[in-house]
Design a protein around this motif. Structure first.
Motif, PDB file in Angstrom:
ATOM      1  N   GLN A  55      -5.431 -24.760 -16.250  1.00 20.46           N
ATOM      2  CA  GLN A  55      -5.385 -24.642 -17.699  1.00 20.46           C
ATOM      3  C   GLN A  55      -6.748 -24.275 -18.269  1.00 20.46           C
ATOM      4  O   GLN A  55      -7.777 -24.455 -17.619  1.00 20.46           O
ATOM      5  CB  GLN A  55      -4.912 -25.979 -18.294  1.00 20.46           C
ATOM      6  CG  GLN A  55      -3.565 -26.447 -17.770  1.00 20.46           C
ATOM      7  CD  GLN A  55      -3.295 -27.909 -18.130  1.00 20.46           C
ATOM      8  OE1 GLN A  55      -4.164 -28.764 -18.031  1.00 20.46           O
ATOM      9  NE2 GLN A  55      -2.066 -28.180 -18.548  1.00 20.46           N
ATOM     10  N   PRO A  56      -6.760 -23.782 -19.508  1.00 19.74           N
ATOM     11  CA  PRO A  56      -8.056 -23.477 -20.144  1.00 19.74           C
ATOM     12  C   PRO A  56      -8.998 -24.671 -20.172  1.00 19.74           C
ATOM     13  O   PRO A  56     -10.206 -24.512 -19.974  1.00 19.74           O
ATOM     14  CB  PRO A  56      -7.646 -23.051 -21.561  1.00 19.74           C
ATOM     15  CG  PRO A  56      -6.261 -22.513 -21.409  1.00 19.74           C
ATOM     16  CD  PRO A  56      -5.625 -23.347 -20.345  1.00 19.74           C
ATOM     17  N   LYS A  57      -8.456 -25.869 -20.387  1.00 17.49           N
ATOM     18  CA  LYS A  57      -9.323 -27.040 -20.509  1.00 17.49           C
ATOM     19  C   LYS A  57      -9.992 -27.423 -19.193  1.00 17.49           C
ATOM     20  O   LYS A  57     -10.979 -28.159 -19.182  1.00 17.49           O
ATOM     21  CB  LYS A  57      -8.541 -28.239 -21.053  1.00 17.49           C
ATOM     22  CG  LYS A  57      -7.423 -28.743 -20.158  1.00 17.49           C
ATOM     23  CD  LYS A  57      -6.677 -29.888 -20.819  1.00 17.49           C
ATOM     24  CE  LYS A  57      -5.555 -30.415 -19.931  1.00 17.49           C
ATOM     25  NZ  LYS A  57      -4.802 -31.517 -20.599  1.00 17.49           N
ATOM     26  N   THR A  58      -9.467 -26.907 -18.053  1.00 15.10           N
ATOM     27  CA  THR A  58     -10.097 -27.162 -16.756  1.00 15.10           C
ATOM     28  C   THR A  58     -10.752 -25.898 -16.203  1.00 15.10           C
ATOM     29  O   THR A  58     -11.017 -25.807 -15.010  1.00 15.10           O
ATOM     30  CB  THR A  58      -9.067 -27.682 -15.741  1.00 15.10           C
ATOM     31  OG1 THR A  58      -8.040 -26.680 -15.530  1.00 15.10           O
ATOM     32  CG2 THR A  58      -8.420 -28.971 -16.223  1.00 15.10           C
ATOM     33  N   ASN A  59     -10.992 -24.925 -17.103  1.00 19.33           N
ATOM     34  CA  ASN A  59     -11.575 -23.642 -16.700  1.00 19.33           C
ATOM     35  C   ASN A  59     -10.740 -22.972 -15.615  1.00 19.33           C
ATOM     36  O   ASN A  59     -11.248 -22.354 -14.687  1.00 19.33           O
ATOM     37  CB  ASN A  59     -13.027 -23.819 -16.240  1.00 19.33           C
ATOM     38  CG  ASN A  59     -13.804 -22.513 -16.220  1.00 19.33           C
ATOM     39  OD1 ASN A  59     -13.418 -21.540 -16.865  1.00 19.33           O
ATOM     40  ND2 ASN A  59     -14.877 -22.474 -15.462  1.00 19.33           N
ATOM     41  N   PHE A  60      -9.418 -23.088 -15.763  1.00 18.49           N
ATOM     42  CA  PHE A  60      -8.439 -22.433 -14.902  1.00 18.49           C
ATOM     43  C   PHE A  60      -8.624 -22.768 -13.422  1.00 18.49           C
ATOM     44  O   PHE A  60      -8.410 -21.929 -12.546  1.00 18.49           O
ATOM     45  CB  PHE A  60      -8.448 -20.919 -15.121  1.00 18.49           C
ATOM     46  CG  PHE A  60      -8.013 -20.522 -16.505  1.00 18.49           C
ATOM     47  CD1 PHE A  60      -6.685 -20.584 -16.871  1.00 18.49           C
ATOM     48  CD2 PHE A  60      -8.941 -20.120 -17.458  1.00 18.49           C
ATOM     49  CE1 PHE A  60      -6.283 -20.233 -18.146  1.00 18.49           C
ATOM     50  CE2 PHE A  60      -8.555 -19.768 -18.738  1.00 18.49           C
ATOM     51  CZ  PHE A  60      -7.208 -19.824 -19.088  1.00 18.49           C
ATOM     52  N   PHE A  61      -9.022 -24.003 -13.162  1.00 15.41           N
ATOM     53  CA  PHE A  61      -9.177 -24.470 -11.785  1.00 15.41           C
ATOM     54  C   PHE A  61      -8.447 -25.798 -11.653  1.00 15.41           C
ATOM     55  O   PHE A  61      -8.506 -26.633 -12.561  1.00 15.41           O
ATOM     56  CB  PHE A  61     -10.658 -24.637 -11.439  1.00 15.41           C
ATOM     57  CG  PHE A  61     -10.925 -24.872  -9.978  1.00 15.41           C
ATOM     58  CD1 PHE A  61     -10.812 -23.828  -9.072  1.00 15.41           C
ATOM     59  CD2 PHE A  61     -11.270 -26.132  -9.503  1.00 15.41           C
ATOM     60  CE1 PHE A  61     -11.057 -24.028  -7.720  1.00 15.41           C
ATOM     61  CE2 PHE A  61     -11.520 -26.349  -8.162  1.00 15.41           C
ATOM     62  CZ  PHE A  61     -11.408 -25.291  -7.264  1.00 15.41           C
ATOM     63  N   PRO A  62      -7.734 -26.011 -10.536  1.00 12.13           N
ATOM     64  CA  PRO A  62      -6.953 -27.246 -10.399  1.00 12.13           C
ATOM     65  C   PRO A  62      -7.825 -28.481 -10.251  1.00 12.13           C
ATOM     66  O   PRO A  62      -8.965 -28.400  -9.761  1.00 12.13           O
ATOM     67  CB  PRO A  62      -6.127 -26.993  -9.133  1.00 12.13           C
ATOM     68  CG  PRO A  62      -6.899 -25.982  -8.364  1.00 12.13           C
ATOM     69  CD  PRO A  62      -7.561 -25.112  -9.386  1.00 12.13           C
ATOM     70  N   ASP A  63      -7.287 -29.607 -10.650  1.00 14.07           N
ATOM     71  CA  ASP A  63      -7.954 -30.892 -10.464  1.00 14.07           C
ATOM     72  C   ASP A  63      -7.684 -31.338  -9.024  1.00 14.07           C
ATOM     73  O   ASP A  63      -6.671 -31.973  -8.732  1.00 14.07           O
ATOM     74  CB  ASP A  63      -7.419 -31.912 -11.465  1.00 14.07           C
ATOM     75  CG  ASP A  63      -8.106 -33.268 -11.334  1.00 14.07           C
ATOM     76  OD1 ASP A  63      -9.019 -33.392 -10.493  1.00 14.07           O
ATOM     77  OD2 ASP A  63      -7.707 -34.210 -12.052  1.00 14.07           O
ATOM     78  N   LEU A  64      -8.588 -31.014  -8.133  1.00 11.73           N
ATOM     79  CA  LEU A  64      -8.381 -31.299  -6.712  1.00 11.73           C
ATOM     80  C   LEU A  64      -8.457 -32.797  -6.424  1.00 11.73           C
ATOM     81  O   LEU A  64      -7.940 -33.260  -5.397  1.00 11.73           O
ATOM     82  CB  LEU A  64      -9.407 -30.540  -5.873  1.00 11.73           C
ATOM     83  CG  LEU A  64      -9.314 -29.010  -5.957  1.00 11.73           C
ATOM     84  CD1 LEU A  64     -10.396 -28.367  -5.103  1.00 11.73           C
ATOM     85  CD2 LEU A  64      -7.938 -28.516  -5.531  1.00 11.73           C
ATOM     86  N   ALA A  65      -9.060 -33.559  -7.324  1.00 10.77           N
ATOM     87  CA  ALA A  65      -9.147 -35.007  -7.118  1.00 10.77           C
ATOM     88  C   ALA A  65      -7.777 -35.665  -7.187  1.00 10.77           C
ATOM     89  O   ALA A  65      -7.547 -36.710  -6.574  1.00 10.77           O
ATOM     90  CB  ALA A  65     -10.084 -35.629  -8.158  1.00 10.77           C
ATOM     91  N   THR A  66      -6.850 -35.043  -7.907  1.00 13.42           N
ATOM     92  CA  THR A  66      -5.501 -35.595  -8.035  1.00 13.42           C
ATOM     93  C   THR A  66      -4.465 -34.802  -7.238  1.00 13.42           C
ATOM     94  O   THR A  66      -3.296 -35.183  -7.213  1.00 13.42           O
ATOM     95  CB  THR A  66      -5.080 -35.637  -9.509  1.00 13.42           C
ATOM     96  OG1 THR A  66      -5.062 -34.296 -10.034  1.00 13.42           O
ATOM     97  CG2 THR A  66      -6.034 -36.485 -10.325  1.00 13.42           C
ATOM     98  N   ALA A  67      -4.891 -33.710  -6.629  1.00 12.48           N
ATOM     99  CA  ALA A  67      -3.953 -32.883  -5.859  1.00 12.48           C
ATOM    100  C   ALA A  67      -3.617 -33.549  -4.534  1.00 12.48           C
ATOM    101  O   ALA A  67      -4.471 -34.169  -3.899  1.00 12.48           O
ATOM    102  CB  ALA A  67      -4.554 -31.504  -5.609  1.00 12.48           C
ATOM    103  N   SER A  68      -2.370 -33.414  -4.128  1.00 13.08           N
ATOM    104  CA  SER A  68      -1.967 -33.932  -2.825  1.00 13.08           C
ATOM    105  C   SER A  68      -2.181 -32.861  -1.759  1.00 13.08           C
ATOM    106  O   SER A  68      -2.377 -31.688  -2.071  1.00 13.08           O
ATOM    107  CB  SER A  68      -0.500 -34.362  -2.854  1.00 13.08           C
ATOM    108  OG  SER A  68       0.339 -33.275  -3.230  1.00 13.08           O
ATOM    109  N   ARG A  69      -2.139 -33.272  -0.507  1.00  6.12           N
ATOM    110  CA  ARG A  69      -2.374 -32.341   0.588  1.00  6.12           C
ATOM    111  C   ARG A  69      -1.210 -31.366   0.735  1.00  6.12           C
ATOM    112  O   ARG A  69      -0.047 -31.743   0.635  1.00  6.12           O
ATOM    113  CB  ARG A  69      -2.560 -33.102   1.909  1.00  6.12           C
ATOM    114  CG  ARG A  69      -2.841 -32.164   3.078  1.00  6.12           C
ATOM    115  CD  ARG A  69      -2.641 -32.793   4.433  1.00  6.12           C
ATOM    116  NE  ARG A  69      -2.841 -31.786   5.462  1.00  6.12           N
ATOM    117  CZ  ARG A  69      -1.901 -30.946   5.873  1.00  6.12           C
ATOM    118  NH1 ARG A  69      -0.682 -31.011   5.357  1.00  6.12           N
ATOM    119  NH2 ARG A  69      -2.165 -30.031   6.808  1.00  6.12           N
TER     120      ARG A  69
END
Length: 440
Positions: free
Chosen positions: A198-212
């Motif tokens: 999303q724009p608020k994350t500068n179009f990069f995923p939140d890897l801290a909450t991403a699952s494997r």
């Protein structure tokens, strides 16, 4: 101006596309015995409606039939429009003519690609990251390679995609059997991890909450948002993949449009050779959308969980499923990478980027938030509170301009429209004028 005959030819052309066939298919009349005893692939049944771009083409054809005298402008499907430079076209023409001579004729080439072209790709795009020519596999385009990579990986792997992202990543996962069932409530497939960008994350995923996930599809510059991942972001991605034992499928189809210091290859990131495969293309770089030429890089260090080299299996897939890219197209590819050819294609890229600036300024002047357009030929325009297909219809009806609804790229694409900067300058200027009248 469009004539009715032009509209009819487009209808015939679109009918040959798989998505349009699905939309036009009629069940045979009762009593006509035409069914075989072969069941339909259950994974094909899981695909949702028609593929995005044929669906847009169908609506375009319907619009032309409704307004036969309208001058339609396409800011939609990302097809290049500027002529291929003469030095490149001439090289392909000369090669084709040489096939009529005993001295110049050639048949099958190596499935992995012309050795000279593999070397030129390695030296042009990967000189500073030590990619070997033997790690480069020349193909008929990156989208075809995505499907071959799915064959390589099989149905028993877990998948993660950016949301929004290019639809082929999801649809090929569905077809191969990785995706699970579609969930109407979420608009997602149950076995695919959609990583919100999303724009608020500068179009990069939140890897801290991403699952494997076993496989991470990642496109930079991104289609559709136009965002080029920063070096810091890609370092995080490679670190995440190494910690989780994942493989990144990194799509760099738009890398030639990067203007800042964003990485143009995942292999610029230390450690990426152990966790990444890169796919790329001559389509948007050199206008080869109809010629079909691309490549995939599979590093020798990349291995499966049992230690077997991934490159060995990919080579087997290529040799089994592909007879090699067209020799004529490969001659064009070599000309693209010559000093004169390389300069010529970059002058065209400059033209498309100027188009993007015109459109970016237009939408911004209307008070809309616009992303992308600087490192990619796409703009990602936000229409807060709106359904993207409704905006598509409104723009088409009132301005005769084709765009792409953001929802076609994933749930996070709702409220957004993708705008393509591929077009002749006069069409871009006219589109800007019409859009200014639509939202004065």
């Amino acid at each position: 101006m469009y004539s009715s005959s032009a509209g009819n030819s487009m209808l015939c052309r679109n009918f040959l596309r798989p998505g349009i066939i699905q939309a036009s298919y009629k069940t045979p009349k009762e009593g006509i015995a035409c069914n075989t005893k072969v069941p339909r692939n259950v994974n094909m049944e899981k695909l949702q409606s028609a593929y995005l771009f044929p669906e847009i083409s169908m609506r375009e054809a319907q619009h032309i039939e409704k307004y036969p005298d309208a001058k339609l402008i396409s800011l939609g499907i990302g097809d290049t429009t500027e002529p291929i430079p003469d030095i490149i076209a001439s090289s392909m023409a000369n090669y084709a003519r040489s096939l009529s001579t005993a001295e110049g004729y050639s048949g099958y080439g190596a499935e992995q690609g012309n050795k000279a072209l593999r070397k030129a790709i390695a030296e042009t795009f990967y000189r500073d990251v030590q990619v070997k020519e033997t790690e480069v596999f020349v193909s008929d385009g990156s989208q075809c390679d995505i499907t071959r990579l799915q064959l390589l990986l099989g149905s028993n792997v877990s998948i993660a995609v950016q949301d929004p992202s290019f639809p082929a990543y999801v649809d090929s996962s569905v077809i191969i059997g990785q995706a699970g069932d579609f969930e109407d409530k979420t608009g997602m497939y149950g076995n695919i991890q959609y990583m919100k960008c999303q724009p608020k994350t500068n179009f990069f995923p939140d890897l801290a909450t991403a699952s494997r996930s076993d496989i991470i599809f990642f496109c930079s510059p991104n289609n559709p948002t136009g965002h080029a991942a920063t070096r810091q972001q890609l370092e995080q991605l490679v670190k995440f993949a190494k910690e989780n034992g994942s493989i990144i499928i990194f799509d760099t189809a738009y890398a030639a449009y990067i203007s800042d210091d964003s990485p143009r290859s995942i292999f610029e990131i230390p450690g990426a050779r152990e966790v990444a495969i890169e796919v790329s293309s001559f389509s948007k770089f050199a206008g080869f959308t109809g010629i079909r030429l691309g490549w995939t890089v599979v590093p020798e260090e990349l291995s499966f969980s049992n230690g077997f080299p991934v490159i060995n299996d990919f080579n087997r897939i290529v040799c089994t499923c592909f007879n090699g890219a067209s020799n004529i197209a490969q001659a064009g590819g070599l000309a693209c990478l010559s000093p004169e050819g390389f300069a010529s294609v970059h002058s065209i890229i400059k033209c498309y980027k100027e188009n993007a600036k015109i459109l970016l300024d237009t939408f911004s002047s209307l008070g809309l938030k616009v992303y992308g357009g600087e490192n990619a030929p796409y703009l990602w325009v936000h229409f807060p509170g709106s359904k993207s297909w409704d905006i598509f219809t409104e723009i088409l009806e009132k301005t005769h301009i084709i765009t792409v609804p953001g929802s076609g790229f994933g749930p996070e694409g709702e409220e957004f429209m993708r705008i393509s900067a591929f077009g002749h300058r006069e069409s871009i200027i006219e589109a800007a004028r019409r859009l200014g009248n639509l939202y004065p």
